[in-house]
Design a protein around this motif. Structure first.
Motif, short mmCIF file in Angstrom:
data_model
loop_
_atom_site.label_atom_id
_atom_site.label_comp_id
_atom_site.label_asym_id
_atom_site.label_seq_id
_atom_site.Cartn_x
_atom_site.Cartn_y
_atom_site.Cartn_z
N LEU A 129 -68.58 -10.27 48.37
CA LEU A 129 -68.85 -11.23 49.22
C LEU A 129 -69.51 -12.26 48.84
CD1 LEU A 129 -69.27 -8.63 52.43
CD2 LEU A 129 -67.63 -10.38 52.18
N ASN A 130 -70.14 -12.48 48.21
CA ASN A 130 -71.50 -13.57 47.76
C ASN A 130 -70.34 -14.41 46.58
OD1 ASN A 130 -73.58 -13.08 48.32
ND2 ASN A 130 -74.69 -11.12 46.35
N GLU A 131 -69.25 -13.89 46.21
CA GLU A 131 -68.59 -14.27 44.98
C GLU A 131 -67.55 -15.78 45.91
OE1 GLU A 131 -68.14 -15.14 41.97
OE2 GLU A 131 -69.19 -12.40 41.23
N LEU A 132 -67.10 -14.97 46.62
CA LEU A 132 -66.13 -15.13 47.84
C LEU A 132 -66.80 -16.76 48.85
CD1 LEU A 132 -63.96 -12.57 49.55
CD2 LEU A 132 -63.52 -14.31 48.34
N THR A 133 -68.22 -16.72 49.22
CA THR A 133 -69.66 -17.16 49.43
C THR A 133 -69.59 -18.30 48.66
OG1 THR A 133 -70.35 -15.42 50.60
CG2 THR A 133 -71.91 -17.74 50.71
N ILE A 134 -69.62 -18.71 47.24
CA ILE A 134 -70.29 -19.25 46.19
C ILE A 134 -68.56 -20.13 46.40
CG2 ILE A 134 -70.25 -19.87 44.06
CD1 ILE A 134 -72.29 -17.23 44.26
#
Lengths: 139, 154
Positions: free
Chosen positions: B57-62
């Motif tokens: 989810l962090n990767e996706l947000t970035i």
């Protein structure tokens, strides 16, 4: 690659997804298989003795390879081809798993010599079926 | 609360999770893999999922925050999350990922942003559900009881 009756079959499971690796490992162990996991095709090739980084004398014997189709770098399909090109390993049954039910993908793998194509997520009944095929191959 | 009451509560709670679509039959597969030699299997796998999903989810947000969104990379991350959620039976997360991938396919940033929110929400919800489930199981085991198994076909 003679294996004695009564030995636990040794399966190499290849999947880049950590949760799926854990799941397939548990499923196979529950079916009395010895399991080695690899997180990508290159590691799998190294383990099988076909890689660039394989060390002398560390090649292990496996009775079956089960691999995910979609993996970064080398796909399960490409791994399948490499295995089938190897004179040492081409008789080892290879099973492809995928979360996507794409008929052309399935026939492509089967044509290349995959023993079976299974849809993820894997269930106990799938692994039982696999084990049955494996035992059939050995006898 | 008496042991029998907690056990009843666990069964009812688990059933409600299926009814509400949080979990599907794959979760039962996971439970079946748990036994005396692997008593914490479900907890371990579910914990792994939440660790993994947080990273994704962090990767996706970035990735969605970039001036030029790399949809291929985006899709690859969502594919991973879809796979893991499917494997543990987290149905609503899986479905949210499927919708997300559709927007990746057509390179619709707004759609992707909305889907990311939805996926985050579903992960958050199911995480809470699991926490309650595990807490009930712990209460049962602390009282010396055994965790009742859910039967299919309710």
């Amino acid at each position: 690659m003679a294996v004695e009756l009564g030995d636990e079959p040794h399966v190499l499971a290849v999947d880049d997804n950590l949760i799926d690796r854990k799941l397939v490992e548990r499923l196979l162990k529950n079916s009395s298989c010895k399991v080695t996991t690899a997180e990508n095709a290159l590691r799998a090739l190294d383990y099988l003795g076909l890689g660039n980084d394989t060390l002398e004398g560390t090649v292990s014997e496996v009775n079956m390879i089960i691999t995910d189709y979609c993996m970064p770098g080398m796909t399960g399909y490409e791994l399948l081809k490499k295995i089938k090109e190897s004179s040492v390993l081409k008789e080892v049954p290879v099973v492809i798993m995928s979360s996507e039910n794409i008929p052309t993908r399935i026939s492509q793998c089967l044509e290349e010599g995959a023993k079976m194509f299974m849809l993820k997520p894997l269930k106990q009944s799938d692994v039982k079926q696999l084990k049955w095929h494996l035992m059939k191959c050995r006898n | 609360m008496e042991l029998v009451q907690i056990q009843r509560r666990l069964v009812d709670y688990t059933k409600s999770l299926f009814m509400e679509g949080f979990l599907d039959a794959q979760f039962l597969q996971l439970q079946q893999l748990q036994d005396d030699s692997n008593p914490d299997f479900v907890f371990e796998v579910v914990s792994l999922f939440f660790e993994d999903s947080e990273k994704l989810l962090n990767e996706l947000t970035i990735a969605l925050d970039q001036p030029n969104v790399d949809f291929k990379k985006l899709d690859s991350h969502v594919h991973q999350l879809k796979g893991s959620s499917s494997s543990i039976g987290a149905q609503r997360v899986k479905n949210a990922c499927i919708a997300f991938r559709n927007y990746c396919d057509v390179q619709n940033i707004e759609g992707c942003l909305t889907c990311l929110q939805q996926v985050k929400q579903e992960c958050y919800l199911v995480k809470n559900k699991f926490e309650t489930l595990f807490r009930l199981e712990q209460q049962i085991m602390a009282s010396g009881g055994s965790v009742p198994t859910i039967e299919l076909g309710f």
